[in-house]
Design a protein around this motif. Structure first.
Motif: not given
Length: 366
Positions: A298-303, A324-326, A345-346, A352-355
């Motif tokens: 529940t605290s994950l921010k970046s991966f 908040t960051e992928i 998520i946003k 977003q384009k890469k995904l």
């Protein structure tokens, strides 16, 4: 002068008391008389070469097992010889000396001996079998002899150990699971340099363990290896590791982790319940991931997404909304995603384009 004399008397008494405290562990096996044969039930061994003790009937707290009974050597001990099956409890032994005539220990020897604090093993002993000290909750310290080459599953499970060193002579295999499971007071351990695998549930519920050095040479971290090790905040995975099972469940203080590129396989639920986990760097060699990899994180921010990823799909919930960051590698293509994977998520517009370029067909958070 009287004050000085009083001080000297006090200081002398303090030093004597301190000396006796430090000497006590070294002398804990001294002057324990050999127990009489009448304290035991016993029989001939199968090959009739010696005595096999099957039951301890005495009530001594300090026990020195005889090396000889009726003129024959004591060479075997029966499993659970201190445990009373009728009353479902162990005898109140605190200290035990096992004679050198015993060459091999049975499994479950000290099963649930909750008063046991010290054991002198026979010289030259090579194995500590499965469940030897299971639930010996008063056993707070123990030195594994350098002659030991194997320790069985659950050998020290649910003991009161605070620290321990496993000598390099010990070869740990995948079957040696649950070895320290439930050791709630264990805060320090040295693993053998020869170690190739951290077996299933090896450290599960060791909730006082704060740091651990995984030897460079370990190749597999099996499922539940660190399950509920709730005080470890950081864990360094060596470059020798190739596969990781569901090893890190409910490590509730783990904040960040780096999975080296040597890892080619990760279980789908590897980080489940790591509620403090904020940043994860995944191996670029992993090809398949499941959404459940971050279940209840529940605290994950970046991966990051691995460069070799071909599938990120399953029946579990989507990526946590806290993200908040992928980090999406350039050129990632033809990945099989769940259509709802990133709906909550946003990511940044570039990610977003890469995904989308990588194969994601669903929506993002507005």
């Amino acid at each position: 002068m009287k004050i000085l004399k009083s001080f000297l008397v006090f200081a002398s008494a303090f030093l004597l008391a301190s000396a006796s405290l430090f000497a006590a562990p070294q002398n804990q096996f001294a002057n324990i008389p050999v127990a009489p044969a009448s304290d035991f039930e016993y029989e001939l061994t199968a090959n009739m070469s010696g005595v096999r003790i099957t039951k301890y009937k005495g009530n001594a707290q300090a026990l020195n097992i005889p090396a000889e009974i009726e003129g024959m050597p004591v060479i075997e001990l029966k499993e659970k010889m201190f445990y009373d099956d009728w009353y479902e409890k162990c005898s109140p032994i605190v200290t035990v000396i096992i004679p050198d005539s015993v060459k091999n220990l049975p499994e479950n020897l000290f099963y649930e001996c909750r008063f046991l604090k010290a054991v002198k093993l026979p010289n030259g002993i090579k194995e500590i079998p499965s469940d030897t000290f299971y639930d010996c909750s008063s056993l707070t310290e123990f030195t594994i002899p350098a002659t030991v080459t194997h320790i069985g599953s659950s050998a020290f499970s649910s003991t009161g150990l605070r620290s321990i060193v496993i000598p390099d002579s010990v070869q740990i295999t995948k079957d040696d699971s649950f070895m320290f499971s439930g050791c709630h007071k264990l805060s320090s351990i040295k693993l053998p340099a020869s170690m190739k695998i951290i077996p299933f549930s090896f450290f599960s519920n060791c909730d006082s363990l704060k740091t651990i050095d995984i030897p460079n040479g370990v190749e597999i971290i099996d499922g539940n290896a660190f399950n509920s090790c709730s005080n470890i905040e950081q864990l360094k995975i060596p470059d020798s590791v190739k596969g990781i099972g569901a090893a890190f469940w409910f490590m509730s203080k783990l904040k960040s982790i780096v999975i080296p590129d040597s890892v080619t396989f990760m279980n789908g639920e590897v980080f489940q319940g790591c509620s403090a986990l904020e940043t994860v760097r995944l191996s670029d060699s992993v090809k398949e991931l499941s959404p459940s990899i971050f279940k209840d994180c529940t605290s994950l921010k970046s991966f990051n997404l691995p460069k070799s990823l071909v599938s990120f799909k399953g029946d579990e919930p989507a990526i946590p909304k806290s993200v908040t960051e992928i980090i999406v590698p350039d050129g990632l293509k033809n990945v099989d995603f769940n259509w709802y994977m990133f709906a909550g998520i946003k990511p940044s517009l570039i990610n977003q384009k890469k995904l989308k370029d990588a194969g994601y067909t669903g929506e993002f958070k507005k």
